[in-house]
Structure formats: structure tokens, C-alpha cells
Design a protein around this motif. Structure first.
Motif, PDB file in Angstrom:
ATOM      1  N   GLU A 138       0.819  -1.208   0.000  1.00  0.00           N
ATOM      2  CA  GLU A 138       0.000   0.000   0.000  1.00  0.00           C
ATOM      3  C   GLU A 138       0.860   1.267   0.000  1.00  0.00           C
ATOM      4  OE1 GLU A 138      -2.643  -0.813   3.287  1.00  0.00           O
ATOM      5  OE2 GLU A 138      -3.985  -1.974   2.007  1.00  0.00           O
ATOM      6  N   ALA A 139       2.047   1.198   0.584  1.00  0.00           N
ATOM      7  CA  ALA A 139       2.956   2.348   0.593  1.00  0.00           C
ATOM      8  C   ALA A 139       3.472   2.668  -0.806  1.00  0.00           C
ATOM      9  CB  ALA A 139       4.127   2.090   1.538  1.00  0.00           C
ATOM     10  N   LEU A 140       3.450   1.691  -1.690  1.00  0.00           N
ATOM     11  CA  LEU A 140       3.891   1.932  -3.068  1.00  0.00           C
ATOM     12  C   LEU A 140       3.044   2.995  -3.757  1.00  0.00           C
ATOM     13  CD1 LEU A 140       4.620  -1.701  -4.291  1.00  0.00           C
ATOM     14  CD2 LEU A 140       6.304   0.107  -3.861  1.00  0.00           C
ATOM     15  N   LYS A 141       1.822   3.179  -3.305  1.00  0.00           N
ATOM     16  CA  LYS A 141       0.935   4.174  -3.917  1.00  0.00           C
ATOM     17  C   LYS A 141       1.561   5.556  -3.878  1.00  0.00           C
ATOM     18  CE  LYS A 141      -3.886   5.586  -3.971  1.00  0.00           C
ATOM     19  NZ  LYS A 141      -5.202   5.366  -3.373  1.00  0.00           N
ATOM     20  N   GLU A 142       2.281   5.852  -2.806  1.00  0.00           N
ATOM     21  CA  GLU A 142       2.941   7.153  -2.663  1.00  0.00           C
ATOM     22  C   GLU A 142       4.389   7.121  -3.150  1.00  0.00           C
ATOM     23  OE1 GLU A 142       1.118   9.714  -1.829  1.00  0.00           O
ATOM     24  OE2 GLU A 142      -0.579   8.379  -1.513  1.00  0.00           O
ATOM     25  N   LYS A 143       5.045   5.969  -3.043  1.00  0.00           N
ATOM     26  CA  LYS A 143       6.473   5.874  -3.378  1.00  0.00           C
ATOM     27  C   LYS A 143       6.734   5.654  -4.865  1.00  0.00           C
ATOM     28  CE  LYS A 143       7.805   3.905   1.057  1.00  0.00           C
ATOM     29  NZ  LYS A 143       8.331   2.709   1.724  1.00  0.00           N
ATOM     30  N   ASP A 144       5.964   4.742  -5.452  1.00  0.00           N
ATOM     31  CA  ASP A 144       6.155   4.392  -6.868  1.00  0.00           C
ATOM     32  C   ASP A 144       4.812   3.908  -7.406  1.00  0.00           C
ATOM     33  OD1 ASP A 144       6.704   3.082  -9.320  1.00  0.00           O
ATOM     34  OD2 ASP A 144       8.784   2.761  -8.706  1.00  0.00           O
ATOM     35  N   TYR A 145       4.068   4.823  -7.991  1.00  0.00           N
ATOM     36  CA  TYR A 145       2.698   4.523  -8.402  1.00  0.00           C
ATOM     37  C   TYR A 145       2.633   3.413  -9.458  1.00  0.00           C
ATOM     38  CZ  TYR A 145      -2.250   5.217  -9.127  1.00  0.00           C
ATOM     39  OH  TYR A 145      -3.599   5.018  -9.193  1.00  0.00           O
ATOM     40  N   THR A 146       3.626   3.360 -10.335  1.00  0.00           N
ATOM     41  CA  THR A 146       3.646   2.288 -11.341  1.00  0.00           C
ATOM     42  C   THR A 146       3.754   0.933 -10.661  1.00  0.00           C
ATOM     43  OG1 THR A 146       4.606   3.727 -13.008  1.00  0.00           O
ATOM     44  CG2 THR A 146       4.848   1.361 -13.357  1.00  0.00           C
ATOM     45  N   TYR A 147       4.662   0.816  -9.701  1.00  0.00           N
ATOM     46  CA  TYR A 147       4.791  -0.444  -8.954  1.00  0.00           C
ATOM     47  C   TYR A 147       3.503  -0.758  -8.194  1.00  0.00           C
ATOM     48  CZ  TYR A 147       9.666  -1.793  -9.604  1.00  0.00           C
ATOM     49  OH  TYR A 147      10.835  -2.262 -10.124  1.00  0.00           O
ATOM     50  N   TYR A 148       2.861   0.256  -7.636  1.00  0.00           N
ATOM     51  CA  TYR A 148       1.599   0.064  -6.938  1.00  0.00           C
ATOM     52  C   TYR A 148       0.548  -0.519  -7.879  1.00  0.00           C
ATOM     53  CZ  TYR A 148      -2.798   1.195  -4.609  1.00  0.00           C
ATOM     54  OH  TYR A 148      -4.051   1.120  -4.060  1.00  0.00           O
ATOM     55  N   MET A 149       0.443   0.051  -9.060  1.00  0.00           N
ATOM     56  CA  MET A 149      -0.538  -0.428 -10.033  1.00  0.00           C
ATOM     57  C   MET A 149      -0.250  -1.881 -10.420  1.00  0.00           C
ATOM     58  SD  MET A 149      -2.742   1.953 -10.472  1.00  0.00           S
ATOM     59  CE  MET A 149      -3.590   1.427 -11.938  1.00  0.00           C
ATOM     60  N   ILE A 150       1.018  -2.219 -10.616  1.00  0.00           N
ATOM     61  CA  ILE A 150       1.391  -3.577 -11.042  1.00  0.00           C
ATOM     62  C   ILE A 150       1.266  -4.566  -9.890  1.00  0.00           C
ATOM     63  CG2 ILE A 150       3.310  -5.032 -11.826  1.00  0.00           C
ATOM     64  CD1 ILE A 150       4.341  -2.522 -13.363  1.00  0.00           C
ATOM     65  N   TYR A 151       1.998  -4.326  -8.793  1.00  0.00           N
ATOM     66  CA  TYR A 151       2.141  -5.316  -7.727  1.00  0.00           C
ATOM     67  C   TYR A 151       1.008  -5.322  -6.717  1.00  0.00           C
ATOM     68  CZ  TYR A 151       6.723  -5.935  -9.731  1.00  0.00           C
ATOM     69  OH  TYR A 151       7.743  -6.190 -10.598  1.00  0.00           O
ATOM     70  N   ALA A 152       0.309  -4.220  -6.554  1.00  0.00           N
ATOM     71  CA  ALA A 152      -0.803  -4.194  -5.604  1.00  0.00           C
ATOM     72  C   ALA A 152      -2.146  -4.392  -6.299  1.00  0.00           C
ATOM     73  CB  ALA A 152      -0.803  -2.873  -4.827  1.00  0.00           C
ATOM     74  N   LEU A 153      -2.330  -3.734  -7.452  1.00  0.00           N
ATOM     75  CA  LEU A 153      -3.631  -3.773  -8.113  1.00  0.00           C
ATOM     76  C   LEU A 153      -3.700  -4.711  -9.312  1.00  0.00           C
ATOM     77  CD1 LEU A 153      -4.604  -0.002  -7.942  1.00  0.00           C
ATOM     78  CD2 LEU A 153      -5.019  -1.826  -6.272  1.00  0.00           C
ATOM     79  N   GLY A 154      -2.571  -5.254  -9.735  1.00  0.00           N
ATOM     80  CA  GLY A 154      -2.576  -6.191 -10.854  1.00  0.00           C
ATOM     81  C   GLY A 154      -2.901  -5.563 -12.187  1.00  0.00           C
ATOM     82  N   GLU A 155      -2.572  -4.282 -12.355  1.00  0.00           N
ATOM     83  CA  GLU A 155      -2.811  -3.588 -13.622  1.00  0.00           C
ATOM     84  C   GLU A 155      -1.554  -3.661 -14.478  1.00  0.00           C
ATOM     85  OE1 GLU A 155      -5.719  -2.426 -14.545  1.00  0.00           O
ATOM     86  OE2 GLU A 155      -6.652  -2.889 -12.618  1.00  0.00           O
ATOM     87  N   TRP A 156      -1.726  -3.627 -15.786  1.00  0.00           N
ATOM     88  CA  TRP A 156      -0.582  -3.680 -16.687  1.00  0.00           C
ATOM     89  C   TRP A 156       0.263  -2.433 -16.543  1.00  0.00           C
ATOM     90  CZ3 TRP A 156       1.153  -7.893 -18.891  1.00  0.00           C
ATOM     91  CH2 TRP A 156       0.277  -8.969 -19.010  1.00  0.00           C
ATOM     92  N   GLY A 157       1.563  -2.637 -16.433  1.00  0.00           N
ATOM     93  CA  GLY A 157       2.504  -1.534 -16.310  1.00  0.00           C
ATOM     94  C   GLY A 157       2.627  -0.761 -17.608  1.00  0.00           C
ATOM     95  N   VAL A 158       2.926   0.505 -17.465  1.00  0.00           N
ATOM     96  CA  VAL A 158       3.133   1.366 -18.621  1.00  0.00           C
ATOM     97  C   VAL A 158       4.593   1.774 -18.622  1.00  0.00           C
ATOM     98  CG1 VAL A 158       2.486   3.528 -19.734  1.00  0.00           C
ATOM     99  CG2 VAL A 158       0.764   2.188 -18.513  1.00  0.00           C
ATOM    100  N   LEU A 159       5.298   1.430 -19.689  1.00  0.00           N
ATOM    101  CA  LEU A 159       6.728   1.689 -19.748  1.00  0.00           C
ATOM    102  C   LEU A 159       7.079   3.160 -19.613  1.00  0.00           C
ATOM    103  CD1 LEU A 159       7.903  -0.791 -22.495  1.00  0.00           C
ATOM    104  CD2 LEU A 159       8.313  -0.917 -20.052  1.00  0.00           C
ATOM    105  N   GLY A 160       6.193   4.032 -19.988  1.00  0.00           N
ATOM    106  CA  GLY A 160       6.476   5.456 -19.883  1.00  0.00           C
ATOM    107  C   GLY A 160       6.793   5.881 -18.465  1.00  0.00           C
ATOM    108  N   ASN A 161       6.238   5.180 -17.503  1.00  0.00           N
ATOM    109  CA  ASN A 161       6.527   5.484 -16.111  1.00  0.00           C
ATOM    110  C   ASN A 161       7.793   4.792 -15.623  1.00  0.00           C
ATOM    111  OD1 ASN A 161       4.245   6.995 -16.022  1.00  0.00           O
ATOM    112  ND2 ASN A 161       3.001   5.480 -14.978  1.00  0.00           N
TER     113      ASN A 161
END
Length: 172
Positions: A138-161
Motif C-alpha cells: 500500500e505504501a507503493l501508492k505514494e512511493k512508486d505509483y507504477t509499482y503500486y498499479m502492477i504489484y498491488a492492483l494487478g494492472e498492466w505496467g506502462v513503460l512510460g513510467n
């Protein structure tokens, strides 16, 4: 090389938890397990796909961290599911959706396939996670939003980030 410390160890631990470890034939050197019902687990890496070509009688394949496979590796695995069997043959792929440009997304998520079931889960579905790990995710939401989306929410990562994160673009 890492199978011994990951999936092999996980299966052995399950057999111990289920109190059937002593009933199984476990070869730690070859990393094979034979269950009391005659089913077998073979633990193999794909560092050299040629090593798996002669394996016969495979009905199920589980690939942990499938995002590390190439499409060619996957096709080689798919070709191992051959021959007559009373069981439905299947490949189970488990992975985090690292990059929206990965072949897994195009092959399984961007088009509907009659032979595929997608089961998307997040950390909220895993009752075995401890509170400290949940807080880390949950701390990834503030630290690294891309990692939060991938590892916490299971969303596809966007290379631009993932690329160009150290640059500031200014109008000239």
C-alpha cells in the motif's frame, strides 16, 4: 536455478502441512515428487528449452513468473502437452502484469480465447499475507505509483513510467 528455493520448496511445505509428506517419494536432487496416487511433479527450468523436449506424459504445466518467458518458451511448453490422457491438459501461468507491451497481454488479455480463463487477483485476495507486507504494498501508492498499479492492483505496467523517470522536460 531458483526453482529449488521457490516452487519446489512451496510444494514440499504444502505436503508437510497436509500431513502427506511421508507418503510421497521426494527426490531433492532431481527435484521430483511422486504422490501416493501416482501423480508426479517434475520441476524444470527453461534456461535451456532443449532439455524439456523429450519429456513425455505431461498433463499440466505451472509456470511461476511467466513474464520471464518468451513467446517461444511458451510455445515449447505448449508442445509438451501431447498424447492421450484421461485428464484435460492445461498450462497455468502466474505472473504480475509488468509491461503492457509484454507478449502475455497480447496473447491472452487483448483478445478473447475460448481455451483460456483469466483469473485476476490482487493482494486483497491473498489471505496469507502478513500486515507488514500489505503495508509495504500500500505504501507503493505514494512511493512508486507504477509499482503500486502492477504489484498491488494487478494492472498492466506502462513503460512510460518506468523509463525517463529521472528527467524533467522543459519548454525551450
Amino acid at each position: 536455478r531458483t526453482i529449488r528455493d521457490s516452487v519446489f520448496a512451496e510444494i514440499v511445505e504444502c505436503l508437510q502441512d497436509w500431513k502427506i509428506y511421508s507418503l510421497c517419494k521426494i527426490n531433492k536432487t532431481d527435484m521430483t515428487i511422486e504422490l501416493p496416487n501416482g501423480s508426479s511433479f517434475l520441476f524444470k527450468g527453461l534456461d535451456d528449452p532443449e532439455k524439456i523436449k523429450s519429456i513425455q506424459g505431461i498433463t499440466d504445466i505451472w509456470v511461476e513468473e511467466a513474464s520471464e518467458l518468451t513467446i517461444e518458451d511458451f510455445r515449447q511448453l505448449d508442445l509438451r502437452l501431447r498424447g492421450q490422457s484421461k485428464y484435460q491438459k492445461q498450462i497455468i501461468l502466474t505472473y504480475n502484469p509488468i509491461s503492457a507491451t509484454h507478449w502475455l497481454k497480447g496473447e491472452f488479455h487483448d483478445r478473447q480465447r475460448d481455451d483460456t480463463t483469466i483469473l485476476k487477483t490482487t493482494y486483497k485476495d491473498n489471505r496469507f499475507l502478513d500486515d507488514a507486507y500489505i503495508r509495504s504494498l500500500e505504501a507503493l501508492k505514494e512511493k512508486d505509483y507504477t509499482y503500486y498499479m502492477i504489484y498491488a492492483l494487478g494492472e498492466w505496467g506502462v513503460l512510460g513510467n518506468l523509463i525517463y523517470t529521472n528527467y524533467i522536460i522543459e519548454d525551450i
